[in-house]
Design an enzyme around this catalytic site. Sequence first.
Site, PDB file in Angstrom:
ATOM      1  N   HIS A  35       4.061   1.306  -0.034  1.00  0.00           N
ATOM      2  CA  HIS A  35       4.240   0.298   1.015  1.00  0.00           C
ATOM      3  C   HIS A  35       3.392  -0.936   0.696  1.00  0.00           C
ATOM      4  CE1 HIS A  35       4.748  -1.492   4.950  1.00  0.00           C
ATOM      5  NE2 HIS A  35       3.437  -1.557   5.088  1.00  0.00           N
ATOM      6  N   TYR A  58       3.714  11.597   1.272  1.00  0.00           N
ATOM      7  CA  TYR A  58       4.702  11.791   2.329  1.00  0.00           C
ATOM      8  C   TYR A  58       6.150  11.818   1.843  1.00  0.00           C
ATOM      9  CZ  TYR A  58       4.688   6.621   2.035  1.00  0.00           C
ATOM     10  OH  TYR A  58       4.736   5.319   1.597  1.00  0.00           O
ATOM     11  N   ARG A  62      12.478   1.682  -1.303  1.00  0.00           N
ATOM     12  CA  ARG A  62      11.179   1.189  -1.759  1.00  0.00           C
ATOM     13  C   ARG A  62      10.694   2.101  -2.878  1.00  0.00           C
ATOM     14  NH1 ARG A  62       6.381   2.957   0.225  1.00  0.00           N
ATOM     15  NH2 ARG A  62       7.114   3.354   2.349  1.00  0.00           N
TER      16      ARG A  62
END
Length: 390
Positions: free
Chosen positions: A284, A293, A280
């Site tokens: 998100h 993160y 990705r």
Amino acid sequence: MTVESTAARKPRRSAGTKRTAAKKPPGAQPDLVQLLTPEGKRVKNGEFDAYVADITPEELRGLYRDMVLTRRFDAEATSLQRQGELGLWASLLGQEAAQIGSGRATREDDYVFPTYREHGVAWCRGVDPANLLGMFRGVNNGGWDPNSNNFHLYTIVIGSQTLHATGYAMGIAKDGADSAVIAYFGDGASSQGDVAESFTFSAVYNAPVVFFCQNNQWAISEPTERQTRVPLYQRAQGYGFPGVRVDGNDVLACLAVTKWALERARRGEGPTLVEAFTYRMGAHTTSDDPTKYRADEEREAWEAKDPILRLRTYLEASNHADEGFFAELEAESEALGKRVREVVRAMPDPDSFAIFENAYADGHALVDEERAQFAAYQASFADEGEGDQR
């Protein structure tokens, strides 16, 4: 927070409990099916070459066009959300090959059950990209008739569509149809009980369904190794059906493996789990900040494996596309972005009272009370506006 610091945080456990930490699967393994390398070189695979052996230069250009236009649409949708035109958007950036390759492997009579990120698969099934945005704008609950394209509405509840797909597959098998079903989900959804139950039922009833997991390695902020000890495709062994890991940034490999799995299903050989190992590239959703993160170095490493760039390199090296083709596609891409923007801005404002409809079949006193309270709340803004004019 870097990936390293995230992985370093160990969960507390009682004394005497011993657990072997799972290792994160690398980007390429001997058991990963790949037909087109990140450098754009065609490589052979004895088992899956046959499924793309007859692909023509025109079809290759078509796959490239699909990925480019899907990415352009996705980028426009992200911009629209940032400008307040959409409530939310789930980008597919980086996952174009997995979606276009698998989507183009389906037949018209196959049925597709997506999650909420399968914009490329929707494109392959003939769903107008502008229709996808109605749900994210709050104007409708989907915007297309699932039976017109055999493409189900987007599913927000994580993993539940795998159960729907399994039931549908069991049904068409009982009807004697030779079509197949494909269900899309992510690595995060693979931890849901619904997915495990789907595996059980599909195996027991030999359902003609392909479970297509796009492992983009991050379930929002949770890396895959925090969810599983083994590569996801190996889970199929415990249920008694095949699992295959494919290079999710290789559109040819995704096309070939999905064709193989769908043909198995149509022949009555039961389910297959396909794990498309991809990444990705963006957030998100537009409400997420991935810099909190994961490390920039990780993204940069995967940018070198860009699915669109590798196919373009192959097209150019094979003399299957010239500059005229790429220039024409660029113009088509811009036209698509402009059309999508115009369509979205012309959409009506959502009906704010629609949330009270169909809550109960025969109505309910509490819902009526809540509707009245909401109406008074909405009216208060009009009263304030009138007060400002006096």
